[in-house]
Design an enzyme around this catalytic site. Structure first.
Site, PDB file in Angstrom:
ATOM      1  N   THR A  63       0.853  -1.176   0.000  1.00  0.00           N
ATOM      2  CA  THR A  63       0.000   0.000   0.000  1.00  0.00           C
ATOM      3  C   THR A  63       0.896   1.235   0.000  1.00  0.00           C
ATOM      4  O   THR A  63       2.120   1.128  -0.155  1.00  0.00           O
ATOM      5  CB  THR A  63      -1.016  -0.060   1.179  1.00  0.00           C
ATOM      6  OG1 THR A  63      -1.899   1.036   1.051  1.00  0.00           O
ATOM      7  CG2 THR A  63      -0.350  -0.037   2.555  1.00  0.00           C
ATOM      8  N   LYS A  67       3.628   1.286  -3.734  1.00  0.00           N
ATOM      9  CA  LYS A  67       3.094   0.661  -4.948  1.00  0.00           C
ATOM     10  C   LYS A  67       3.918   0.963  -6.205  1.00  0.00           C
ATOM     11  O   LYS A  67       4.056   0.130  -7.073  1.00  0.00           O
ATOM     12  CB  LYS A  67       1.645   1.098  -5.167  1.00  0.00           C
ATOM     13  CG  LYS A  67       0.659   0.457  -4.207  1.00  0.00           C
ATOM     14  CD  LYS A  67      -0.751   0.807  -4.611  1.00  0.00           C
ATOM     15  CE  LYS A  67      -1.767   0.325  -3.615  1.00  0.00           C
ATOM     16  NZ  LYS A  67      -3.139   0.569  -4.034  1.00  0.00           N
ATOM     17  N   LEU A 224     -13.686   5.781  -4.190  1.00  0.00           N
ATOM     18  CA  LEU A 224     -12.748   4.735  -3.742  1.00  0.00           C
ATOM     19  C   LEU A 224     -12.540   4.753  -2.235  1.00  0.00           C
ATOM     20  O   LEU A 224     -12.030   3.800  -1.644  1.00  0.00           O
ATOM     21  CB  LEU A 224     -11.389   4.897  -4.445  1.00  0.00           C
ATOM     22  CG  LEU A 224     -11.169   3.994  -5.672  1.00  0.00           C
ATOM     23  CD1 LEU A 224     -12.196   4.278  -6.745  1.00  0.00           C
ATOM     24  CD2 LEU A 224      -9.767   4.139  -6.229  1.00  0.00           C
ATOM     25  N   TYR A 226     -13.419   4.316   1.564  1.00  0.00           N
ATOM     26  CA  TYR A 226     -14.370   3.465   2.298  1.00  0.00           C
ATOM     27  C   TYR A 226     -14.395   3.778   3.793  1.00  0.00           C
ATOM     28  O   TYR A 226     -15.087   3.126   4.557  1.00  0.00           O
ATOM     29  CB  TYR A 226     -14.076   1.978   2.061  1.00  0.00           C
ATOM     30  CG  TYR A 226     -12.639   1.600   2.257  1.00  0.00           C
ATOM     31  CD1 TYR A 226     -12.116   1.371   3.521  1.00  0.00           C
ATOM     32  CD2 TYR A 226     -11.788   1.522   1.165  1.00  0.00           C
ATOM     33  CE1 TYR A 226     -10.791   1.054   3.699  1.00  0.00           C
ATOM     34  CE2 TYR A 226     -10.445   1.211   1.330  1.00  0.00           C
ATOM     35  CZ  TYR A 226      -9.951   0.980   2.605  1.00  0.00           C
ATOM     36  OH  TYR A 226      -8.632   0.679   2.777  1.00  0.00           O
ATOM     37  N   GLY A 247     -15.627   2.394  -1.642  1.00  0.00           N
ATOM     38  CA  GLY A 247     -14.485   1.588  -2.096  1.00  0.00           C
ATOM     39  C   GLY A 247     -14.344   0.225  -1.440  1.00  0.00           C
ATOM     40  O   GLY A 247     -13.374  -0.481  -1.703  1.00  0.00           O
TER      41      GLY A 247
HETATM   42  P1  NAP Z   1      -1.759   8.918  -4.645  1.00  0.00           P
HETATM   43  O1  NAP Z   1      -0.960   8.191  -5.655  1.00  0.00           O
HETATM   44  O2  NAP Z   1      -1.054   9.638  -3.555  1.00  0.00           O
HETATM   45  O3  NAP Z   1      -2.698   9.965  -5.445  1.00  0.00           O
HETATM   46  C1  NAP Z   1      -3.592  10.806  -4.783  1.00  0.00           C
HETATM   47  C2  NAP Z   1      -4.276  11.763  -5.750  1.00  0.00           C
HETATM   48  O4  NAP Z   1      -5.197  12.537  -5.005  1.00  0.00           O
HETATM   49  C3  NAP Z   1      -3.349  12.719  -6.473  1.00  0.00           C
HETATM   50  O5  NAP Z   1      -3.779  12.886  -7.791  1.00  0.00           O
HETATM   51  C4  NAP Z   1      -3.518  14.015  -5.687  1.00  0.00           C
HETATM   52  O6  NAP Z   1      -3.437  15.190  -6.462  1.00  0.00           O
HETATM   53  C5  NAP Z   1      -4.955  13.928  -5.213  1.00  0.00           C
HETATM   54  N1  NAP Z   1      -5.144  14.658  -3.960  1.00  0.00           N
HETATM   55  C6  NAP Z   1      -4.704  14.311  -2.734  1.00  0.00           C
HETATM   56  N2  NAP Z   1      -5.087  15.229  -1.811  1.00  0.00           N
HETATM   57  C7  NAP Z   1      -5.761  16.179  -2.487  1.00  0.00           C
HETATM   58  C8  NAP Z   1      -6.399  17.373  -2.098  1.00  0.00           C
HETATM   59  N3  NAP Z   1      -6.435  17.786  -0.827  1.00  0.00           N
HETATM   60  N4  NAP Z   1      -7.001  18.125  -3.054  1.00  0.00           N
HETATM   61  C9  NAP Z   1      -6.990  17.712  -4.351  1.00  0.00           C
HETATM   62  N5  NAP Z   1      -6.404  16.593  -4.782  1.00  0.00           N
HETATM   63  C10 NAP Z   1      -5.798  15.819  -3.846  1.00  0.00           C
HETATM   64  O7  NAP Z   1      -2.774   7.931  -3.918  1.00  0.00           O
HETATM   65  P2  NAP Z   1      -3.514   6.654  -4.527  1.00  0.00           P
HETATM   66  O8  NAP Z   1      -2.704   5.433  -4.328  1.00  0.00           O
HETATM   67  O9  NAP Z   1      -3.925   7.011  -5.920  1.00  0.00           O
HETATM   68  O10 NAP Z   1      -4.774   6.515  -3.559  1.00  0.00           O
HETATM   69  C11 NAP Z   1      -5.776   7.501  -3.562  1.00  0.00           C
HETATM   70  C12 NAP Z   1      -6.973   7.090  -2.719  1.00  0.00           C
HETATM   71  O11 NAP Z   1      -7.579   5.913  -3.223  1.00  0.00           O
HETATM   72  C13 NAP Z   1      -6.627   6.788  -1.246  1.00  0.00           C
HETATM   73  O12 NAP Z   1      -7.614   7.367  -0.451  1.00  0.00           O
HETATM   74  C14 NAP Z   1      -6.675   5.273  -1.183  1.00  0.00           C
HETATM   75  O13 NAP Z   1      -7.037   4.825   0.106  1.00  0.00           O
HETATM   76  C15 NAP Z   1      -7.780   4.983  -2.184  1.00  0.00           C
HETATM   77  N6  NAP Z   1      -7.671   3.627  -2.739  1.00  0.00           N
HETATM   78  C16 NAP Z   1      -8.707   2.774  -2.478  1.00  0.00           C
HETATM   79  C17 NAP Z   1      -8.664   1.492  -2.986  1.00  0.00           C
HETATM   80  C18 NAP Z   1      -9.797   0.540  -2.704  1.00  0.00           C
HETATM   81  O14 NAP Z   1      -9.625  -0.680  -2.857  1.00  0.00           O
HETATM   82  N7  NAP Z   1     -10.959   1.035  -2.329  1.00  0.00           N
HETATM   83  C19 NAP Z   1      -7.567   1.047  -3.748  1.00  0.00           C
HETATM   84  C20 NAP Z   1      -6.538   1.952  -3.989  1.00  0.00           C
HETATM   85  C21 NAP Z   1      -6.604   3.243  -3.480  1.00  0.00           C
HETATM   86  P3  NAP Z   1      -2.021  15.774  -7.014  1.00  0.00           P
HETATM   87  O15 NAP Z   1      -1.706  14.970  -8.222  1.00  0.00           O
HETATM   88  O16 NAP Z   1      -2.328  17.176  -7.292  1.00  0.00           O
HETATM   89  O17 NAP Z   1      -1.039  15.577  -5.897  1.00  0.00           O
END
Ligand code: NAP
Length: 282
Positions: A63, A67, A224, A226, A247
């Site tokens: 996680t 990743k 996504l 949860y 999610g």
């Molecule tokens: P990540 O690679 O860090 O990407 C996060 C994204 O969210 C980036 O595009 C970032 O924008 C944006 N972001 C973060 N904070 C923000 C804010 N305050 N305002 C606007 N944009 C914001 O993370 P990730 O791995 O993609 O995971 C993202 C989310 O998905 C997490 O909450 C994770 O728990 C969830 N997730 C859930 C599952 C599931 O099975 N349900 C699976 C995977 C992930 P910038 O590009 O501008 O930084």
């Protein structure tokens, strides 16, 4: 008797639901095994996976923030891992051979199919991180006509667009466009699916401010997040009678697929398990 050892690595890792799910399945299926959560900041990552291989672990989940970092340690990977640029499953061999898989795409697809039965039209993805890449991959495979990437940082969204156009090349039938996060509203009237892939709305994060009133009643909303089980986005969608999903299903399906890769068995996703996880979140 041999114990099947598996773990999830990441940092922070305190609130992960993965041990709960996998240990439940191990018990249900009568498999002698153990699934741990191992706190792994990036600086300890290499050392940790070498140790797990030596200690005879079957594999691990990954996680945040590992990743993407894991790619350079893989001896073998799916084509899909290359496209997405992120791995959430490692499979270890006794010889220290490491294979990488991405089951987030599978998890998202399985749960989206439950939500949206037929139509594939226009989707908006909010965010452009690792999860957005997995979601975009799934939407392309599911033949969505157009995907709009709305993200705070233009550079990151443009990079995804470029990477996917290059990797899928002539097979890409989905039009990918970028727009600023603040312009999301102007697309709402015409889209069929809205997906939040940012942590906004998650416990401890600011809420995602999208006014679902402009969405078509036939549209669908997928968050996504949860934790909480009902974000403001999901609550508002429900209030308007728009179908929605959090999610949790995605999380369970990606775990189910991971389990299969390590142990060659597909555990059941049941209401009982879902209830256990929901209770854990509440
Ligand atoms: P990540 O690679 O860090 O990407 C996060 C994204 O969210 C980036 O595009 C970032 O924008 C944006 N972001 C973060 N904070 C923000 C804010 N305050 N305002 C606007 N944009 C914001 O993370 P990730 O791995 O993609 O995971 C993202 C989310 O998905 C997490 O909450 C994770 O728990 C969830 N997730 C859930 C599952 C599931 O099975 N349900 C699976 C995977 C992930 P910038 O590009 O501008 O930084």
């Amino acid at each position: 008797m041999k114990i099947n050892k598996i773990a999830i690595l990441g940092y922070p890792i305190k609130h992960t639901l993965s041990p709960k799910m996998h240990n439940y399945w191990l018990k249900e299926l009568g498999i002698n095994g153990k699934y741990d959560a191992i706190k792994t900041p990036i600086r300890n990552f290499k050392k940790t996976i070498i140790k797990l291989c030596k200690d005879g672990y079957k594999g691990s989940n990954l996680t945040l923030p590992l990743k993407e970092k894991a790619l350079k340690y893989l001896n073998k990977k799916d084509e899909i891992v290359d496209i997405v640029g992120a791995v959430n499953v490692l499979i270890f061999s006794k010889q220290g051979f490491i294979e990488g898989k991405n089951t987030d795409i599978y998890g998202f697809k399985k749960s989206l199919v439950k939500l949206v039965k037929k139509k594939r039209g226009i989707a908006i993805i909010i965010g452009s991180g690792g999860a957005a890449r997995a979601v975009l991959c799934a939407l392309i495979e599911m033949k969505y006509n157009k995907v709009i990437l709305c993200n705070r940082t233009k550079k990151k969204a443009e990079k995804i667009k470029k990477d996917f156009q290059k990797k899928f090349s002539r097979n890409l039938k989905t039009k990918i466009v970028y727009d600023e996060l603040k312009n999301t509203k102007k697309h709402l009237k015409s889209i069929d699916l809205l997906i939040n892939t940012t942590p906004m709305g998650m416990k401890g994060f600011p809420i995602l401010n999208i006014d679902v009133k402009s969405l078509k009643i036939s549209a669908a909303v997928f968050d996504l997040v949860y934790n909480p089980l009902e974000t403001k986005l999901i609550k508002e969608a429900k209030k308007r009678g728009i179908k929605s999903s959090n999610g949790l299903d995605m999380l369970m399906y990606q775990a189910q697929r991971s389990f299969y890769y390590w142990l060659n068995k597909t555990p059941k996703i049941t209401n009982k398990l879902k209830k256990i996880l929901e209770k854990e979140i509440k």
